[in-house]
Design a protein around this motif. Structure first.
Motif, PDB file in Angstrom:
ATOM      1  N   PHE A   1       0.862  -1.328   0.071  1.00 27.46           N
ATOM      2  CA  PHE A   1      -0.105  -0.090   0.018  1.00 27.46           C
ATOM      3  C   PHE A   1       0.948   1.277  -0.019  1.00 27.46           C
ATOM      4  CE2 PHE A   1      -1.693   3.342   2.705  1.00 27.46           C
ATOM      5  CZ  PHE A   1      -2.754   3.803   1.908  1.00 27.46           C
ATOM      6  N   THR A   2       0.726   2.039  -1.155  1.00 27.42           N
ATOM      7  CA  THR A   2       1.653   3.425  -0.921  1.00 27.42           C
ATOM      8  C   THR A   2       0.742   4.602  -1.327  1.00 27.42           C
ATOM      9  OG1 THR A   2       1.933   3.234  -3.562  1.00 27.42           O
ATOM     10  CG2 THR A   2       3.286   1.896  -2.189  1.00 27.42           C
TER      11      THR A   2
ATOM     12  N   GLU B   1      -1.613  15.166  -4.353  1.00 20.85           N
ATOM     13  CA  GLU B   1      -0.213  14.600  -4.735  1.00 20.85           C
ATOM     14  C   GLU B   1       0.882  13.735  -4.083  1.00 20.85           C
ATOM     15  OE1 GLU B   1       1.808  18.272  -5.758  1.00 20.85           O
ATOM     16  OE2 GLU B   1       1.774  18.996  -3.642  1.00 20.85           O
ATOM     17  N   LYS B   2       1.549  12.801  -4.676  1.00 23.36           N
ATOM     18  CA  LYS B   2       2.345  12.086  -3.933  1.00 23.36           C
ATOM     19  C   LYS B   2       3.673  12.731  -3.963  1.00 23.36           C
ATOM     20  CE  LYS B   2       5.365   7.816  -5.203  1.00 23.36           C
ATOM     21  NZ  LYS B   2       5.507   6.802  -6.055  1.00 23.36           N
TER      22      LYS B   2
ATOM     23  N   ARG C   1      -0.048  14.425  -0.197  1.00 21.46           N
ATOM     24  CA  ARG C   1      -0.670  15.873   0.144  1.00 21.46           C
ATOM     25  C   ARG C   1      -1.855  16.201  -0.540  1.00 21.46           C
ATOM     26  NH1 ARG C   1       3.904  20.088   0.156  1.00 21.46           N
ATOM     27  NH2 ARG C   1       3.900  19.293  -2.168  1.00 21.46           N
ATOM     28  N   PHE C   2      -2.879  16.671   0.367  1.00 25.51           N
ATOM     29  CA  PHE C   2      -4.134  17.176  -0.335  1.00 25.51           C
ATOM     30  C   PHE C   2      -4.326  18.612  -0.319  1.00 25.51           C
ATOM     31  CE2 PHE C   2      -4.993  13.087   1.187  1.00 25.51           C
ATOM     32  CZ  PHE C   2      -6.054  12.454   0.596  1.00 25.51           C
ATOM     33  N   VAL C   3      -4.322  19.115  -1.359  1.00 27.07           N
ATOM     34  CA  VAL C   3      -4.476  20.659  -1.723  1.00 27.07           C
ATOM     35  C   VAL C   3      -5.826  21.305  -1.808  1.00 27.07           C
ATOM     36  CG1 VAL C   3      -3.474  22.798  -2.612  1.00 27.07           C
ATOM     37  CG2 VAL C   3      -1.913  20.653  -2.258  1.00 27.07           C
ATOM     38  N   TYR C   4      -6.446  22.147  -0.960  1.00 23.92           N
ATOM     39  CA  TYR C   4      -7.624  22.405  -1.072  1.00 23.92           C
ATOM     40  C   TYR C   4      -7.819  24.009  -1.867  1.00 23.92           C
ATOM     41  CZ  TYR C   4     -10.433  19.299   1.698  1.00 23.92           C
ATOM     42  OH  TYR C   4     -10.900  17.967   1.935  1.00 23.92           O
TER      43      TYR C   4
ATOM     44  N   VAL D   1      -3.851   8.219  -4.395  1.00 21.33           N
ATOM     45  CA  VAL D   1      -3.782   9.427  -5.458  1.00 21.33           C
ATOM     46  C   VAL D   1      -4.847   8.885  -6.214  1.00 21.33           C
ATOM     47  CG1 VAL D   1      -2.757  10.640  -7.384  1.00 21.33           C
ATOM     48  CG2 VAL D   1      -1.501  10.624  -4.924  1.00 21.33           C
ATOM     49  N   PHE D   2      -4.731   7.709  -6.622  1.00 25.51           N
ATOM     50  CA  PHE D   2      -5.521   6.853  -7.618  1.00 25.51           C
ATOM     51  C   PHE D   2      -7.014   6.971  -7.108  1.00 25.51           C
ATOM     52  CE2 PHE D   2      -7.578   3.119  -9.089  1.00 25.51           C
ATOM     53  CZ  PHE D   2      -7.652   3.270 -10.596  1.00 25.51           C
ATOM     54  N   SER D   3      -7.285   6.559  -5.702  1.00 26.32           N
ATOM     55  CA  SER D   3      -8.421   6.727  -5.242  1.00 26.32           C
ATOM     56  C   SER D   3      -9.255   7.956  -5.303  1.00 26.32           C
ATOM     57  CB  SER D   3      -8.647   6.040  -3.808  1.00 26.32           C
ATOM     58  OG  SER D   3      -8.064   4.922  -3.561  1.00 26.32           O
ATOM     59  N   PHE D   4      -8.450   9.065  -5.044  1.00 23.50           N
ATOM     60  CA  PHE D   4      -9.022  10.433  -5.211  1.00 23.50           C
ATOM     61  C   PHE D   4      -9.422  10.637  -6.725  1.00 23.50           C
ATOM     62  CE2 PHE D   4      -7.979  14.864  -6.379  1.00 23.50           C
ATOM     63  CZ  PHE D   4      -9.063  15.289  -5.920  1.00 23.50           C
TER      64      PHE D   4
END
Length: 558
Positions: free
Chosen positions: A139-140, A172-173, A180-183, A145-148
């Motif tokens: 799990f990485t 982003e990975k 990182r999640f960026v809003y 990222v792919f799920s999002f």
């Protein structure tokens, strides 16, 4: 079971919403229910009430047998829209973060820790190393990222989920174990939403196979404490403890979900000793499980978790487009009598979509009383009068006649319908009753091809009403605002609340929203039900936490 979410789950049948072991743990993002797919019906002759030694001896001690009163449509955690799928997936999948059962504080899960920027726009999660999917792949960050990206893909049928991630500009990975999640703008539930994003394995789904046709939708591969074994349609779903699980392994080795869509049969099977965990209806709680013999074999657990049931009026129907009419409908429904008669007073009448046990709930709301006379006045003001003396209200030569739709298997809907029909008839409204199998029922609801229905939502202690109440969600396919409530002022308040991080100020906005909903009455709010759960005393360490019960803590006796 742990699946902490804030996304409401549509629930069916309404009487089983809070009382179901499907809510044994509060979700902080509950996939819309989330009220369930129903495809299988059993008819049994009467059982003798006993738990025989032969039955007990034949039971595998470390297997937990759970009654499942409806069958999921899919076990894909991104597209699943019912609480039953959410429940099963909570054993198969882990989330980045979790909640403490008693304090409800965030705790690490697949992420060991996280950082939040001061402007509330960036959320960095540091992933746990050494975690593997059930097929052995690591799990990485690529999976996150792919799920999002999958959730945001408009071709994927997850509009109820997509709305919560629409303000994320990118995920982003940073490296294999940092994401990182960026809003684009702040969101008060951002940590919860990012931390509970449903995760799927990229190496399984990033293929030429259509997402909706992927075999993993019926045989999921996760990172949780249990791995999927089999799904016998209409019969059972079996999970087995994953021996390479990264965290402490639960004592129970196998989870067997028995699909029994009739709650009378469920209780019979439970009494026979062939189930260990099930929800029961109020009449069963009060009248059918209070013997000494039953209490020697089972724990009876009663508690509340967030959620409510309601009668939904199709706000775009010519009959119910006028708020005066919707208020009149509520005034003709004796909720106190219904609670006493159907639920044996096991529940609390509510007036809004927020959980009555939290600061989000506006306690100053004035309840709509049972007042048929006032209802007649409002209907007359809305133009509904008996102009031809036939006993039925009419307007512009159209008789006030509508259909009440409810899903098969809902004993609540079955008993509620005739009560409503009789009360409405006294005022001059003709109501017909229609029962449909769940899949067909859901299709009608999603296409807005109905007049009125009885359903319910399960939510959380702190929730965002946007998914169910914002007008934008009435315009999308499979949106949760299927009663088509639209109010610009309500939209403004919800949008403003999403970016308000001061809880007191945010709740003040929600109080104003609840005032609007109360005045508009798009729903007739009914009750938050008591959770009525029965557990076999074959298990120890059965504890009711603030968030409910957690089967992964249980230990088989002997």
């Amino acid at each position: 079971m742990r699946s902490f979410t804030t996304i409401p789950v549509i629930l069916h049948p309404p009487e089983a919403d809070e009382g179901s072991p499907d809510h044994e743990i509060l979700r902080l993002r509950l996939r819309m229910t989330s009220w369930f797919r129903m495809t299988f019906f059993l008819v049994f002759f009467s059982f003798v009430f006993f738990v025989s030694c032969a039955n007990q001896d034949s039971v595998v001690p470390d297997t937990l047998r759970i009654g499942l009163s409806a069958e999921p449509d899919t076990l894909n955690p991104i597209t699943a829209s019912d609480a039953y799928a959410s429940r099963i997936n909570s054993y198969v999948h882990d989330s980045l973060i979790d909640r403490d059962l008693d304090t409800l504080e965030f705790i690490p899960k697949l992420a060991t820790h996280w950082k939040i920027s001061s402007n509330h726009l960036e959320y960095i999660f540091y992933l746990r190393k050494g975690v593997i999917w059930h097929d052995g792949h690591p799990f990485t960050a690529d999976d996150v990222v792919f799920s999002f990206e999958t959730i945001l893909n408009p071709k994927v049928e997850a509009p109820f989920l997509r709305v919560y991630y629409a303000d994320i500009s990118k995920v982003e990975k940073i490296d294999d174990y940092t994401v990182r999640f960026v809003y684009s703008k702040p969101y008060f539930l951002a940590l919860s939403m990012c931390g509970s994003i449903p995760l799927i394995p990229k190496h399984i789904y990033d293929t030429e196979t259509a997402f909706s046709q992927n075999p993993a939708n019926r045989s999921p591969i996760g990172t949780g404490p249990y791995r999927f074994i089999e799904w016998k349609t209409g019969k059972r779903i079996i999970l087995e403890r994953y021996e390479n699980y990264w965290d402490k392994k639960p004592a129970i080795k196998k989870m067997q979900f028995k699909i029994i869509t009739d709650d009378t049969v469920t209780l019979q099977v439970l009494k026979k000793g062939e189930l260990d965990l099930a929800s029961i209806r109020p009449i069963q709680w009060i009248k059918q499980t209070n013997t000494k013999k039953f209490e020697e074999s089972f724990y009876k657990l009663e508690y509340y978790v967030p959620g409510y049931n309601y009668i939904g009026w199709n706000n775009v129907s010519p009959l119910f487009s006028d708020a005066k009419v919707r208020i009149a409908m509520t005034l003709m429904i004796d909720r106190k009598k219904i609670l006493e008669k159907i639920n044996f007073s096991l529940g609390k009448i509510v007036e809004s979509p927020f959980f009555i046990g939290t600061d989000q709930y506006n306690t100053s709301l004035v309840p709509h009383p049972y007042d048929p006379q006032k209802a007649r006045i409002l209907l007359s003001e809305a133009g509904w009068k008996d102009t031809n003396g036939d006993g039925w209200l009419d307007k512009n030569q159209i008789t006030f006649r509508f259909n009440f739709l409810y899903p098969s298997g809902s004993k609540f809907g079955e008993r509620l319908g005739p009560i409503m029909k009789e009360d409405f008839k006294k005022v001059g409204i003709d109501m017909s009753i229609e029962r449909m199998e769940w899949a067909a029922f859901l299709d009608r609801i999603e296409k807005k091809n109905f007049d009125a229905t009885a359903l319910g939502w399960s939510s959380s202690f702190e929730t965002d009403p946007y998914q169910v109440w914002h007008s934008s969600q009435a315009k999308i396919d499979r949106g949760s605002n299927f009663i088509s409530f639209e109010n610009p002022e309500a939209d403004f308040l919800m949008e403003k609340a999403k970016v308000e991080f001061n809880e007191a100020k945010r709740n003040k906005l929600y109080y104003e929203l609840q005032d609007i909903i109360s005045r508009e009455q798009p729903y007739t709010f009914l009750f938050v039900n008591s959770s009525l759960v029965v557990v076999s005393k074959r298990f120890e360490n059965v504890v009711v936490h603030k968030a409910g019960i957690e089967t992964k803590e249980w230990v088989p006796k002997n």
